[in-house]
Design a protein around this motif. Structure first.
Motif, mmCIF file in Angstrom:
data_model
loop_
_atom_site.group_PDB
_atom_site.id
_atom_site.type_symbol
_atom_site.label_atom_id
_atom_site.label_comp_id
_atom_site.label_asym_id
_atom_site.label_seq_id
_atom_site.Cartn_x
_atom_site.Cartn_y
_atom_site.Cartn_z
ATOM 1 N N ARG A 104 62.292 48.985 31.923
ATOM 2 C CA ARG A 104 60.863 48.549 32.019
ATOM 3 C C ARG A 104 60.615 47.987 33.275
ATOM 4 N NH1 ARG A 104 60.782 48.338 26.202
ATOM 5 N NH2 ARG A 104 60.513 46.694 25.814
ATOM 6 N N VAL A 105 59.788 47.546 33.827
ATOM 7 C CA VAL A 105 59.251 46.950 34.806
ATOM 8 C C VAL A 105 59.262 45.157 34.771
ATOM 9 C CG1 VAL A 105 57.211 46.076 36.406
ATOM 10 C CG2 VAL A 105 57.748 48.383 36.543
ATOM 11 N N ALA A 142 63.756 54.251 36.723
ATOM 12 C CA ALA A 142 64.632 53.312 35.210
ATOM 13 C C ALA A 142 65.031 55.031 34.409
ATOM 14 C CB ALA A 142 62.857 53.673 34.615
ATOM 15 N N GLY A 196 63.137 43.345 34.577
ATOM 16 C CA GLY A 196 63.074 42.982 35.584
ATOM 17 C C GLY A 196 64.071 41.869 35.976
ATOM 18 N N LEU A 200 63.209 43.837 39.833
ATOM 19 C CA LEU A 200 61.760 45.181 39.478
ATOM 20 C C LEU A 200 61.067 46.496 39.578
ATOM 21 C CD1 LEU A 200 59.512 42.619 40.055
ATOM 22 C CD2 LEU A 200 59.982 42.874 38.059
ATOM 23 N N LEU A 201 61.729 46.256 41.221
ATOM 24 C CA LEU A 201 61.170 47.873 41.855
ATOM 25 C C LEU A 201 62.443 49.025 40.818
ATOM 26 C CD1 LEU A 201 59.261 48.781 44.154
ATOM 27 C CD2 LEU A 201 62.032 49.277 45.605
ATOM 28 N N TRP A 202 63.494 48.603 40.850
ATOM 29 C CA TRP A 202 64.721 49.313 40.466
ATOM 30 C C TRP A 202 64.124 49.591 38.241
ATOM 31 C CZ3 TRP A 202 68.749 50.067 43.300
ATOM 32 C CH2 TRP A 202 70.237 50.859 42.532
ATOM 33 N N CYS A 203 63.884 49.005 38.128
ATOM 34 C CA CYS A 203 62.794 49.603 36.463
ATOM 35 C C CYS A 203 61.963 50.617 36.852
ATOM 36 C CB CYS A 203 62.120 47.521 35.832
ATOM 37 S SG CYS A 203 64.410 47.069 35.393
ATOM 38 N N ARG A 204 61.317 50.100 38.133
ATOM 39 C CA ARG A 204 59.806 50.912 38.021
ATOM 40 C C ARG A 204 60.759 52.827 38.371
ATOM 41 N NH1 ARG A 204 55.430 51.171 42.495
ATOM 42 N NH2 ARG A 204 57.341 52.349 43.878
ATOM 43 N N ASP A 205 61.376 51.773 39.629
ATOM 44 C CA ASP A 205 61.673 54.059 40.440
ATOM 45 C C ASP A 205 62.994 54.378 40.262
ATOM 46 O OD1 ASP A 205 59.245 53.479 41.814
ATOM 47 O OD2 ASP A 205 60.652 52.211 43.630
ATOM 48 N N TYR A 218 62.700 40.659 43.592
ATOM 49 C CA TYR A 218 61.892 42.366 43.919
ATOM 50 C C TYR A 218 62.619 43.533 43.522
ATOM 51 C CZ TYR A 218 59.135 44.993 46.575
ATOM 52 O OH TYR A 218 58.606 46.512 47.624
#
Length: 171
Positions: free
Chosen positions: A14-15, A47, A18, A40-45, A37
Motif C-alpha cells: 500500500r502507499v 502494487a 513506501g 511511494l509511487l511503486w506502491c501505488r502504481d 518518492y
C-alpha cells in the motif's frame, strides 16, 4: 511455510508502505537505493506486480517489487527484493518471490520472470537460481547493461536472468 514464517502475512503493498520499503532497501546495503518518492509511487502504481511481507503488527519486513514488461506482457521483471536484517535466514525472499510469481501467473498469465543481478550479489544469484529449480524452469543469463553504460561511477554489469516458462496456474 515454516514456523518462523507463520507469523508473517504476504500481500500487496500500500502507499503507506513506501517509506518502510525505502528503509529496508537502504538498510540492505546491497541494492541501488531509489528515491523515497519512487517507493511511494511503486506502491501505488505497481502494487499488483509487487509483494510485501508484514509481521504480526502489520509492519513491512520484506518486499519484492516488479512490473510487467510493456513489450513482453507475459514477462514479470523483478526490480528489487529485500528483507529486513531481523528477518533474514527464514527463506522470506523465496516465499515472497514464489508468492508473487504464483499470483502473477494466475492473474496476468505470466510465463517468464526476469531480473538483473550484479556479479557480486551472490545472495540474489542463489535466490533466482533456486527459484528456477523449484519451478522446473529454464534459466538463461546474459549481460544486459555493461559497466560503461552507467554514468554515475563504477558499477558492475547487470546480468539479465530470464526464467521460464513457468508452470501454468493450477486450478
Amino acid at each position: 511455510m515454516t514456523a518462523a514464517q507463520a507469523d508473517l502475512q504476504i500481500d500487496r503493498p500500500r502507499v503507506a508502505d513506501g517509506a518502510a520499503l525505502w528503509r529496508i532497501a537502504r538498510d540492505s546495503e546491497v541494492l541501488d537505493l531509489n528515491s523515497s518518492y519512487s517507493y511511494l509511487l511503486w506502491c501505488r502504481d505497481f502494487a499488483a506486480t509487487s509483494a510485501v511481507a508484514r509481521d504480526g503488527h502489520g509492519v513491512p519486513v520484506g518486499f519484492v517489487t516488479g512490473y510487467i514488461r510493456p513489450d513482453r506482457p507475459d514477462t514479470l521483471l523483478v526490480w528489487q527484493v529485500a528483507v529486513d536484517h531481523a528477518y533474514r535466514g527464514r527463506r522470506l525472499a523465496a516465499l515472497l518471490l514464489d508468492g508473487l510469481a504464483a499470483r502473477t501467473v494466475t492473474e496476468r498469465g505470466i510465463t517468464t520472470v526476469e531480473t538483473t543481478i550484479s556479479p557480486d550479489n551472490t545472495a540474489s544469484q542463489r535466490l533466482f537460481t533456486s527459484f528456477a529449480e523449484r519451478h522446473g524452469a529454464r534459466l538463461e543469463r546474459e549481460v544486459l547493461f555493461d559497466t560503461e553504460l552507467f554514468p554515475d561511477g563504477p558499477h558492475e554489469p547487470e546480468v539479465l536472468y530470464r526464467i521460464g516458462p513457468l508452470p501454468a496456474a493450477a486450478g
